[in-house]
Design a protein around this motif. Sequence first.
Motif, PDB file in Angstrom:
ATOM      1  N   ASP A   1       0.813  -1.234   0.000  1.00 53.73           N
ATOM      2  CA  ASP A   1       0.000   0.000   0.000  1.00 53.73           C
ATOM      3  C   ASP A   1       0.835   1.267   0.000  1.00 53.73           C
ATOM      4  O   ASP A   1       0.518   2.229  -0.684  1.00 53.73           O
ATOM      5  N   GLN A   2       1.915   1.278   0.775  1.00 49.50           N
ATOM      6  CA  GLN A   2       2.685   2.519   0.896  1.00 49.50           C
ATOM      7  C   GLN A   2       3.263   2.942  -0.455  1.00 49.50           C
ATOM      8  O   GLN A   2       3.373   4.131  -0.741  1.00 49.50           O
ATOM      9  N   PHE A   3       3.604   1.960  -1.285  1.00 45.82           N
ATOM     10  CA  PHE A   3       4.171   2.290  -2.601  1.00 45.82           C
ATOM     11  C   PHE A   3       3.062   2.689  -3.585  1.00 45.82           C
ATOM     12  O   PHE A   3       3.284   3.531  -4.450  1.00 45.82           O
ATOM     13  N   VAL A   4       1.888   2.080  -3.421  1.00 49.91           N
ATOM     14  CA  VAL A   4       0.739   2.491  -4.240  1.00 49.91           C
ATOM     15  C   VAL A   4       0.380   3.940  -3.909  1.00 49.91           C
ATOM     16  O   VAL A   4       0.150   4.755  -4.806  1.00 49.91           O
ATOM     17  N   ASN A   5       0.391   4.269  -2.626  1.00 54.13           N
ATOM     18  CA  ASN A   5       0.095   5.646  -2.219  1.00 54.13           C
ATOM     19  C   ASN A   5       1.121   6.621  -2.775  1.00 54.13           C
ATOM     20  O   ASN A   5       0.772   7.700  -3.254  1.00 54.13           O
ATOM     21  N   ALA A   6       2.395   6.251  -2.713  1.00 52.12           N
ATOM     22  CA  ALA A   6       3.458   7.122  -3.220  1.00 52.12           C
ATOM     23  C   ALA A   6       3.285   7.339  -4.720  1.00 52.12           C
ATOM     24  O   ALA A   6       3.444   8.461  -5.227  1.00 52.12           O
ATOM     25  N   ALA A   7       2.918   6.275  -5.452  1.00 52.88           N
ATOM     26  CA  ALA A   7       2.708   6.386  -6.902  1.00 52.88           C
ATOM     27  C   ALA A   7       1.501   7.274  -7.193  1.00 52.88           C
ATOM     28  O   ALA A   7       1.550   8.143  -8.070  1.00 52.88           O
TER      29      ALA A   7
ATOM     30  N   ASP B   1      -1.823   0.580 -14.378  1.00 52.67           N
ATOM     31  CA  ASP B   1      -0.648   1.459 -14.511  1.00 52.67           C
ATOM     32  C   ASP B   1      -0.103   1.849 -13.137  1.00 52.67           C
ATOM     33  O   ASP B   1       1.103   1.797 -12.895  1.00 52.67           O
ATOM     34  N   MET B   2      -1.017   2.233 -12.236  1.00 51.46           N
ATOM     35  CA  MET B   2      -0.580   2.686 -10.915  1.00 51.46           C
ATOM     36  C   MET B   2       0.112   1.553 -10.155  1.00 51.46           C
ATOM     37  O   MET B   2       1.114   1.765  -9.481  1.00 51.46           O
ATOM     38  N   SER B   3      -0.426   0.340 -10.274  1.00 51.20           N
ATOM     39  CA  SER B   3       0.177  -0.793  -9.559  1.00 51.20           C
ATOM     40  C   SER B   3       1.566  -1.099 -10.123  1.00 51.20           C
ATOM     41  O   SER B   3       2.476  -1.480  -9.385  1.00 51.20           O
ATOM     42  N   THR B   4       1.710  -0.908 -11.437  1.00 51.80           N
ATOM     43  CA  THR B   4       3.004  -1.177 -12.080  1.00 51.80           C
ATOM     44  C   THR B   4       4.065  -0.188 -11.617  1.00 51.80           C
ATOM     45  O   THR B   4       5.202  -0.569 -11.305  1.00 51.80           O
ATOM     46  N   ILE B   5       3.677   1.086 -11.549  1.00 52.26           N
ATOM     47  CA  ILE B   5       4.609   2.103 -11.059  1.00 52.26           C
ATOM     48  C   ILE B   5       4.978   1.801  -9.596  1.00 52.26           C
ATOM     49  O   ILE B   5       6.147   1.864  -9.211  1.00 52.26           O
TER      50      ILE B   5
END
Length: 159
Positions: free
Chosen positions: A59-65, A82-86
Amino acid sequence: MAFRVLDSSAFYAGIPFSSNEPSYITPLVYNEIDHIKKDHDAIQILIETKRLTINEPEDQFVNAANNAAKKSGDFSNLSDEDMSTIALSLQLKAELVTDDFAVSNVAKNLNIKVIPVMTTGIKHVITWKYYCPGCKVNFSNVTECPRCGNKLKKKAIKK
Ligand SMILES: [Zn+2]
């Protein structure tokens, strides 16, 4: 060894099938590519031989993206895939293979190394078709369904 994360454009261009380097995709991208029935066995072999790993970003990386995409103004052009890939690229400190301009832009803002699909020696040209998952109708030049307001999904078409 550098990790490589692929978005669906990289996948449709055939990169995992033509490279021996291990690649990562998110479950959302896996669901999106799952309709390529003729390549389905090939995808299973990639997974079994560990050349392809499906990994859910935290989650923390999804939020950052998400935050980076909103900041750069690209958010409305990006799908959940796209967001999950980033996010996964950020989490794994991986190189991201994509030919999507908005994905590249957000990734670069997050200091992710972006590899354009073109430079990997793949010659297929991909165009995107946008469709509403609810109404099953295709649209172009919009990101939300004018009928029901759903966020449109995109499908790659090989030329
Ligand atoms: Zn709709």
